[in-house]
Design a protein around this motif. Structure first.
Motif, PDB file in Angstrom:
ATOM      1  N   ARG A 122      28.701  43.321  37.224  1.00 41.59           N
ATOM      2  CA  ARG A 122      28.435  41.882  37.223  1.00 41.59           C
ATOM      3  C   ARG A 122      26.937  41.688  37.367  1.00 41.59           C
ATOM      4  N   GLN A 158      38.114  42.054  51.499  1.00 42.15           N
ATOM      5  CA  GLN A 158      38.373  42.434  50.107  1.00 42.15           C
ATOM      6  C   GLN A 158      39.381  43.570  50.116  1.00 42.15           C
ATOM      7  N   ARG A 177      38.634  43.653  44.755  1.00 40.77           N
ATOM      8  CA  ARG A 177      38.994  42.254  44.586  1.00 40.77           C
ATOM      9  C   ARG A 177      38.598  41.536  45.875  1.00 40.77           C
ATOM     10  N   ARG A 218      39.497  35.253  48.562  1.00 43.81           N
ATOM     11  CA  ARG A 218      39.007  33.876  48.473  1.00 43.81           C
ATOM     12  C   ARG A 218      38.406  33.493  49.817  1.00 43.81           C
ATOM     13  N   THR A 248      26.566  31.048  41.912  1.00 39.17           N
ATOM     14  CA  THR A 248      27.654  32.014  41.780  1.00 39.17           C
ATOM     15  C   THR A 248      27.713  32.871  43.039  1.00 39.17           C
ATOM     16  N   PRO A 289      30.324  35.922  45.299  1.00 41.68           N
ATOM     17  CA  PRO A 289      31.377  36.910  45.043  1.00 41.68           C
ATOM     18  C   PRO A 289      32.781  36.348  45.316  1.00 41.68           C
ATOM     19  N   ASP A 290      32.875  35.183  45.944  1.00 41.58           N
ATOM     20  CA  ASP A 290      34.131  34.574  46.383  1.00 41.58           C
ATOM     21  C   ASP A 290      35.288  34.727  45.377  1.00 41.58           C
ATOM     22  N   ARG A 320      36.280  37.100  43.467  1.00 41.85           N
ATOM     23  CA  ARG A 320      36.088  37.776  42.172  1.00 41.85           C
ATOM     24  C   ARG A 320      36.464  39.255  42.213  1.00 41.85           C
ATOM     25  N   THR A 321      36.603  39.834  41.036  1.00 40.71           N
ATOM     26  CA  THR A 321      36.857  41.266  40.908  1.00 40.71           C
ATOM     27  C   THR A 321      35.579  41.938  40.440  1.00 40.71           C
ATOM     28  N   VAL A 322      35.205  43.022  41.116  1.00 40.61           N
ATOM     29  CA  VAL A 322      33.948  43.706  40.797  1.00 40.61           C
ATOM     30  C   VAL A 322      34.217  45.204  40.680  1.00 40.61           C
TER      31      VAL A 322
END
Lengths: 141, 409
Positions: free
Chosen positions: B49, B348, B373, B376, B391, B393-394, B396-398
């Motif tokens: 990302r 996460q 992942r 939230r 933006t 990281p809330d 999201r998948t990284v």
């Protein structure tokens, strides 16, 4: 006519050969070491840094051979760990402040000298190395 | 970050250590002597990302480039002086990218150890805060199968130094050893933007049962927590809360100050029979203010194939109580409080696969790929790139790729 081998020499050779088959390494201590012997388990605990005292309470001074095949083989026989596992294990012990590693001798003969000079020293030598004046505490395997 | 900087610092520290070595300290036949050793990791990480960085909260600083050498690269040197019957002295210095972005070396161990009996030893000085099963060897990556210990668990308590004392009592139980380790002391860490945290009167007890192929660990520690954030987001929020007055004005005292209390528990096991390994750990953090309460676990399975040790890790961190609640606040302020709480929440889940390759003596190469992942209302182990505002990281998948080279010497 070929000269027959001197019987004494032949006997010595046979003895060395038998010793070589029966043991690859000997754990040695100073001649005045009061311990009659070390068990394999005690030796393993010492060389894995889980104990730094001898069964009689004295702090042991452990001696290692220089890095190489002999040392790797000794640890494999005593602990079942390969060189990478042993190094990872000892890294954990040393850098966690848990234990100090054995002192590393520069050669087999230096290891022998250190053990001969220190009453609390414990070392190991290939079984075919001279051990006069030293006490054999354990034979491996 | 620059790897050359690390090497320069390392060389300097080594030179110092040698200069300090007293002549004839290497007393061959005697019970005294100096032992020098060291460890280092050169590591690179990259995420998929462009608007997020991977970073280790309380340990280093979010990167500046797509490929970041700052997360795992580190070097340490250690000297131990054997004092015969008087025990031994150990000093360790380490350099890595700090939360302030510097590579200044710091002292990570400095203690005197004394063993009054063969099964009891005491250490006093700077020790490692032993909150986790692997705290003691936390930065010695060569000693572990992973590139780095799983962050879901190991980010939950960034305090690593303990200035104080500990005892280690070993009780043989047949073929097993029971280890009893009480400790007491103080620890402090830097946070981003010159924030600071401190734990005082840390007291705890660790128990371990150690066998030939396995060990079990359980521990609990607690102490007083002081925390001072200094990042712009914190100052903006506190300004807005104070301006709003009423219930909102009570919130800043929950976000930072000197009145906190935190407790930390961990339990874990390690199994390694030479071929298969299984490692698992569960940790629980409970704090009455300043940081959230959360729990985390990981489970790693690995198997040796010659010089290769592939492994698989599952890990999870969950928040139990946020640092502050926005109940009853006007909508814009509530959103600001929630955003702040999210930025202090590392929750996460992740799946990682990797392998260690022992390709040369004292050297291991590791590669690891992980899919995380982020929960939230959390930032996980990631940090938003300030160049792309808005933006986070809330939720999201990284994906994260890590390569590292570990050495010990």
């Amino acid at each position: 006519m070929p000269r027959p081998l001197h019987p004494l020499l032949a006997a010595c050779a046979l003895l060395l050969w038998v010793a070589g088959v029966r043991a690859e390494f000997v754990l040695i201590g100073h001649a005045d070491n009061p311990l009659p012997a070390l068990s394999r388990e005690q030796a393993e605990q010492l060389y894995l840094g889980r104990r730094d005292a001898l069964p009689d309470g004295r702090t042991a001074m452990l001696v290692d051979l220089p890095p190489g095949n002999l040392r790797d083989r000794f640890y494999l026989l005593l602990t079942g760990k390969n060189p990478a596992q042993i190094r990872a294990w000892w890294s954990r012990q040393v850098f966690s402040g848990r234990a100090l590693p054995p002192r590393e001798a520069g050669s087999v003969s230096e290891a022998r000298q250190w053990v001969a000079a220190n009453p609390a020293a414990i070392g190991y030598l290939p079984a075919d190395a001279a051990t006069d004046g030293l006490k054999i505490l354990l034979r491996l395997p | 970050m620059s790897a050359t900087r690390v090497l320069a610092v390392l060389a300097g520290a080594l030179a110092l250590a040698f200069a300090a070595l007293p002549a004839g300290a290497q007393d061959e036949g005697g019970a005294t002597g100096l032992h020098l050793s060291g460890f280092a990791t050169l590591g690179a990480t990259a995420v998929d990302r462009s608007d997020l960085w991977f970073y280790r909260s309380g340990f280093n600083k979010p990167g500046k480039r797509r490929v970041d050498f700052g997360n795992d690269t580190l070097a340490g040197v250690q000297g131990s002086l054997r004092l015969g019957k008087a025990g031994d002295l150990t000093v360790q210095a380490m350099t890595h990218e700090s939360p302030l972005g510097s590579y200044d070396p710091r002292i990570t161990w400095a203690f005197w150890r004394f063993a009054p009996t063969p099964t009891l030893s005491a250490r006093i000085g700077r020790l490692r805060a032993p909150f986790f099963m692997l705290s003691d060897s936390l930065y010695v990556n060569y000693a572990h199968p992973w590139v780095r210990p799983p962050q879901e668990v190991y980010s939950l308590n960034p305090f690593s130094d303990l200035d104080g004392f500990d005892l280690l009592w070993q009780v043989p139980l047949g073929r097993l050893d029971l280890e009893i380790k009480p400790y007491y002391g103080t620890g402090r860490i830097d946070l981003l933007d010159e924030g600071k945290a401190r734990m005082r009167r840390i007291r705890g007890l660790n128990l371990a049962l150690v066998g030939e192929h396995f060990s079990l660990h359980a521990g609990h520690g607690e102490g007083r927590l002081q925390l001072r954030w200094n990042d712009p987001a914190y100052h903006q929020l506190v300004g807005a809360l104070n301006l709003a007055g009423g219930a909102a004005a009570a919130l800043p005292a929950r976000l930072s100050g000197k009145q906190g209390h935190a407790g930390f528990s961990s339990a874990g096991f390690q199994w390694d029979d030479g071929r298969n390994m299984l490692i698992g750990e569960f940790v629980y953090r409970r704090a009455d203010r300043y940081v959230n309460s959360a729990h985390a676990w990981y489970l790693t399975a690995g198997r040796r194939f010659g010089a290769f040790t592939p492994y698989l890790t599952l890990a999870r961190q969950r928040q139990e109580r946020p640092v502050a609640r926005a109940d009853g606040l006007p909508a814009p302020l509530a959103a600001a409080v929630e955003a702040f709480a999210a930025s202090r929440n590392d929750a996460q889940r992740s799946l990682a696969v990797g392998t260690r390759w022992d390709f040369a003596r004292d050297t291991a190469f590791k590669v690891e790929w992980s899919r995380a992942r982020v929960d939230r209302g959390a930032w996980g182990s990631y940090f938003p790139n300030s160049a792309t505002p808005g933006t986070t990281p809330d939720g999201r998948t990284v994906h994260l790729l890590s390569l590292s080279l570990d050495v010990v010497f």
